[in-house]
Design a protein around this motif. Sequence first.
Motif, PDB file in Angstrom:
ATOM      1  N   THR A  26      -0.266 -12.261  -2.931  1.00  0.00           N
ATOM      2  CA  THR A  26       0.465 -10.884  -3.034  1.00  0.00           C
ATOM      3  C   THR A  26       1.285 -10.843  -1.733  1.00  0.00           C
ATOM      4  O   THR A  26       0.842 -11.042  -0.634  1.00  0.00           O
ATOM      5  N   THR A  35       2.299  -9.253  -6.890  1.00  0.00           N
ATOM      6  CA  THR A  35       0.923 -10.049  -6.977  1.00  0.00           C
ATOM      7  C   THR A  35       1.001 -10.908  -8.069  1.00  0.00           C
ATOM      8  O   THR A  35       1.480 -10.673  -9.196  1.00  0.00           O
ATOM      9  N   TRP A 133       2.300 -10.795   3.342  1.00  0.00           N
ATOM     10  CA  TRP A 133       1.854 -11.673   2.287  1.00  0.00           C
ATOM     11  C   TRP A 133       0.302 -11.715   2.583  1.00  0.00           C
ATOM     12  O   TRP A 133      -0.092 -11.658   3.657  1.00  0.00           O
ATOM     13  N   SER A 137      -4.712 -12.277  -5.192  1.00  0.00           N
ATOM     14  CA  SER A 137      -3.988 -11.375  -6.175  1.00  0.00           C
ATOM     15  C   SER A 137      -4.866 -10.216  -6.449  1.00  0.00           C
ATOM     16  O   SER A 137      -5.954 -10.165  -6.562  1.00  0.00           O
TER      17      SER A 137
END
Length: 149
Positions: A26, A35, A133, A137
């Motif tokens: 993500t 994501t 980041w 996900s």
Amino acid sequence: MAQPDPLLEVLVDLTNDTETGEIGITVSAHGTLVTGTLVPSHVYARGVKDVLRTASNFTDPSQEGYDALFRHMEEQVRAKRDARQANVDAEDGEEFTPPKYIHLKNAVAVFGTGIPEGANNWWRARLESIDTWAIGSMSNKQSPVIDSQ
């Protein structure tokens, strides 16, 4: 422009060195949360080529350019990866050249409180545009519970 996160550069580079390596990730790019699954750049090129082939009529000669463009990109990325691996195997000490782009499949932008679902969405961004980041996900699937006792 901001400098890319060196850890993210290494993660993308290691993924690019694989044939089919994938990892959930993500990212935040200029405030937009995205994501998806990090994939090697040649997998991205092949995926976009396949989407364009499906969406377009590639029997029409005017559409062959899309197919050729992404096929060429896929071949270039593979050749670069193979050449670099040959240099590593020969211990030539090639200097690390960081990747410039990150490639995600099944990418979705997250807005508000909902976690959207998506498939076959290919996403590409310059690494220098990634603000933050995280590995993993987002999805509507429940994460397994880990007992800390």
